[in-house]
Design a protein around this motif. Structure first.
Motif, PDB file in Angstrom:
ATOM      1  N   MET A  81       0.827  -1.199   0.000  1.00 49.82           N
ATOM      2  CA  MET A  81       0.000   0.000   0.000  1.00 49.82           C
ATOM      3  C   MET A  81       0.866   1.257   0.000  1.00 49.82           C
ATOM      4  O   MET A  81       1.898   1.310   0.675  1.00 49.82           O
ATOM      5  N   ILE A  82       0.439   2.264  -0.763  1.00 46.76           N
ATOM      6  CA  ILE A  82       1.119   3.562  -0.808  1.00 46.76           C
ATOM      7  C   ILE A  82       0.289   4.539   0.004  1.00 46.76           C
ATOM      8  O   ILE A  82      -0.898   4.772  -0.292  1.00 46.76           O
ATOM      9  N   THR A  83       0.891   5.098   1.050  1.00 50.02           N
ATOM     10  CA  THR A  83       0.171   6.007   1.952  1.00 50.02           C
ATOM     11  C   THR A  83       0.740   7.415   1.849  1.00 50.02           C
ATOM     12  O   THR A  83       1.874   7.617   1.400  1.00 50.02           O
ATOM     13  N   GLY A  84      -0.083   8.381   2.281  1.00 51.09           N
ATOM     14  CA  GLY A  84       0.367   9.767   2.309  1.00 51.09           C
ATOM     15  C   GLY A  84       1.381   9.995   3.417  1.00 51.09           C
ATOM     16  O   GLY A  84       1.494   9.204   4.356  1.00 51.09           O
ATOM     17  N   HIS A  85       2.130  11.085   3.300  1.00 52.99           N
ATOM     18  CA  HIS A  85       3.162  11.410   4.291  1.00 52.99           C
ATOM     19  C   HIS A  85       2.548  11.548   5.683  1.00 52.99           C
ATOM     20  O   HIS A  85       1.565  12.262   5.890  1.00 52.99           O
ATOM     21  N   GLY A  86       3.108  10.828   6.633  1.00 49.39           N
ATOM     22  CA  GLY A  86       2.674  10.940   8.021  1.00 49.39           C
ATOM     23  C   GLY A  86       1.400  10.198   8.342  1.00 49.39           C
ATOM     24  O   GLY A  86       0.909  10.282   9.476  1.00 49.39           O
ATOM     25  N   ASP A  87       0.844   9.443   7.389  1.00 49.78           N
ATOM     26  CA  ASP A  87      -0.420   8.742   7.637  1.00 49.78           C
ATOM     27  C   ASP A  87      -0.149   7.371   8.253  1.00 49.78           C
ATOM     28  O   ASP A  87      -0.511   6.330   7.701  1.00 49.78           O
ATOM     29  N   VAL A  88       0.494   7.363   9.412  1.00 50.03           N
ATOM     30  CA  VAL A  88       0.885   6.120  10.067  1.00 50.03           C
ATOM     31  C   VAL A  88      -0.323   5.288  10.507  1.00 50.03           C
ATOM     32  O   VAL A  88      -0.343   4.075  10.294  1.00 50.03           O
ATOM     33  N   PRO A  89      -1.368   5.876  11.112  1.00 52.72           N
ATOM     34  CA  PRO A  89      -2.521   5.049  11.525  1.00 52.72           C
ATOM     35  C   PRO A  89      -3.133   4.281  10.354  1.00 52.72           C
ATOM     36  O   PRO A  89      -3.537   3.125  10.503  1.00 52.72           O
ATOM     37  N   MET A  90      -3.200   4.917   9.183  1.00 51.00           N
ATOM     38  CA  MET A  90      -3.751   4.246   8.003  1.00 51.00           C
ATOM     39  C   MET A  90      -2.874   3.061   7.608  1.00 51.00           C
ATOM     40  O   MET A  90      -3.362   1.986   7.265  1.00 51.00           O
ATOM     41  N   ALA A  91      -1.561   3.240   7.674  1.00 48.56           N
ATOM     42  CA  ALA A  91      -0.632   2.166   7.322  1.00 48.56           C
ATOM     43  C   ALA A  91      -0.750   1.009   8.303  1.00 48.56           C
ATOM     44  O   ALA A  91      -0.740  -0.160   7.906  1.00 48.56           O
ATOM     45  N   VAL A  92      -0.879   1.327   9.580  1.00 48.67           N
ATOM     46  CA  VAL A  92      -1.018   0.289  10.602  1.00 48.67           C
ATOM     47  C   VAL A  92      -2.302  -0.504  10.374  1.00 48.67           C
ATOM     48  O   VAL A  92      -2.323  -1.740  10.478  1.00 48.67           O
ATOM     49  N   GLU A  93      -3.395   0.195  10.040  1.00 51.43           N
ATOM     50  CA  GLU A  93      -4.659  -0.484   9.779  1.00 51.43           C
ATOM     51  C   GLU A  93      -4.552  -1.386   8.551  1.00 51.43           C
ATOM     52  O   GLU A  93      -5.079  -2.502   8.537  1.00 51.43           O
ATOM     53  N   ALA A  94      -3.826  -0.916   7.533  1.00 52.92           N
ATOM     54  CA  ALA A  94      -3.639  -1.726   6.322  1.00 52.92           C
ATOM     55  C   ALA A  94      -2.881  -3.011   6.638  1.00 52.92           C
ATOM     56  O   ALA A  94      -3.223  -4.096   6.146  1.00 52.92           O
TER      57      ALA A  94
END
Length: 444
Positions: A81-94
């Motif tokens: 997954m490619i996430t926006g800068h600083g979007d750590v919660p979204m990455a963790v959920e992914a």
């Protein structure tokens, strides 16, 4: 040959799709791009031969919804997954949902290539394992692996089909390296239990206490598996090296068999690997257990009894190894064909596999002979030969069949090319192919 891995790139921004695709293409990957998750889902499925790289923020179905759809279809599909800068919660959920990993914008292309390499290697392993499982559950495919037209192999295939339909326990014996475990897989695959569990345990691989636990339990929560007898419930339990069972475990196994009644809830296929002269599984197993296990029995023939099958197997194996090593298969002379037929093959098919691989490696180097590979380990100056001679006519016919088979395979069934190389008129070639039961359709 390993299946080429693809990379599906999903992003609503055309510039980003093209940039990622171009970079990965330069790294040697086969890429395909999609402007939306909806478009990608039309192509991606459980058997997709590759991985997915997807943006999280997209119009319509976003990356998280897309990821959940993919995981529902195939949880073993690697998705980066490619996430926006600083979007750590979204990455963790992914990652929690099942993403293989994530890249944070702006990302380093080398980091993306590194992740792609790891993900494709993981996917290839999954696909290979799935293919193996399909082959091991496909009776037709397994029967094709039991190559050979010799009477003993025809009888073996008939026995497998007959006993596969029965429901009693089976004892498989024979010399080491003859393919007894493959026969056990085939028995399961052609019978009514084909869709049920197939569990294999080697009795010689455990100390007594560990073997008792593996077969009968009790298991601890951290073991994460069931005892084999319970794991194979309704299916087939294969016990390799059954002669390694202690008296205590033999008694316990017999008790479990008696408790199951008839027909058995779990079919037991016992494999015996006894090699000492004059000793059999009947000599080492308690008689009541032996007769329960040997209610149905298959003896896998040694390679030396399989006649021309030896040349057929050697040809198939050397072709496979030549393909693997990227070179031509060795050309077998009439003398070498006779040596292959005469050798006693104490290691059976397993030994033939080794000889075929070494013959290909020798051929690639341009040195060595098949005779040198058949030399006795105990007498390096004398080739290992059987004392049972064969009529010259049999050697000639075996070599002739192998020669036509090899040439047809090399020319992919082109009769004209085979006639030209072997200097045979069409009628003679047709007669010989009919004599040796070779069909052009098998080479197309």
């Amino acid at each position: 040959m390993a299946q080429a891995m693809k990379i599906a790139i999903v992003d609503d921004e055309q510039d980003m799709r093209q940039s990622i695709s171009q970079w990965l293409a330069l790294s040697g990957y086969d890429t395909e791009t999609f402007a939306s998750a909806e478009d990608a889902l039309k192509v991606l499925g459980p058997e997709y031969p590759g991985i997915v790289i997807s943006d999280i923020k997209m119009p319509g179905m976003d990356g998280m919804q897309f990821l959940k759809k993919l995981m529902g279809s195939d949880s073993a599909l690697p998705v980066i997954m490619i996430t926006g800068h600083g979007d750590v919660p979204m990455a963790v959920e992914a990652m929690r949902v099942g993403a293989f990993d994530f890249l944070e914008k702006p990302f380093n292309p080398d980091r993306m290539s590194e992740l792609a390499k790891k993900a494709t290697a993981t996917r290839r392993l999954v696909m290979d394992n799935r293919l193996l499982r399909r082959e091991l559950s496909d009776g037709g495919q397994l029967m094709k692996k039991l190559i050979g037209q010799s009477p003993v192999m025809e009888r073996l295939r008939e026995d497998i089909l007959d006993l596969g339909q029965a429901d009693g326990h089976v004892l498989i014996d024979g010399e080491t390296g003859t393919g007894k475990t493959l026969v056990a897989h085939a028995l399961h695959a052609v019978g009514s239990r084909a869709g049920k569990k197939f569990v294999l345990v080697s009795a010689s691989a455990f100390e007594e206490d560990a073997l008792s636990k593996r077969l009968f339990g009790p298991m601890q929560p951290e073991d994460a598996i069931l005892p084999a007898m319970e794991e194979a419930r309704g299916g087939t339990l294969v016990l390799e090296d059954v002669e390694a069972l202690s008296e205590t475990l033999q008694a316990r196994l017999l008790s479990v068999i008696n408790e199951q009644g008839t027909p058995a809830e779990t079919r037991i296929v016992a494999i015996s690997n006894l090699q000492e002269a004059g000793r059999t599984s009947e000599d080492v197993l308690r008689s009541d257990l032996f007769y329960r296990l040997a209610a149905l029995r298959i003896t896998v023939p040694p390679l030396r009894q399989r006649g021309e099958d030896i040349l057929t197997l050697f040809t198939r194996l050397s072709d496979q190894f030549a393909d693997e090593y990227g070179c031509d298969a060795p050309q077998v002379t009439a003398q070498e064909a006779a040596q292959l037929l005469q050798a006693p093959w104490p290691g059976n098919v397993r030994q033939l596999i080794n000889v075929a691989e070494r013959a290909v490696l020798q051929s690639r180097r341009g040195s060595g002979t098949i005779a040198s590979l058949l030399m006795s380990e105990h007498d390096e100056m004398q080739p290992v030969m059987t004392t049972e001679g064969k009529p010259l006519k049999e050697y000639v016919e075996a070599f002739e069949r192998m020669l036509i088979d090899n040439t047809m395979r090399r020319h992919k069934g082109s009769i004209a090319s085979v006639m030209d190389e072997l200097c045979l008129p069409r009628r003679t070639l047709n007669e010989k192919m009919a004599k040796y039961q070779l069909s052009r359709s098998d080479y197309l």
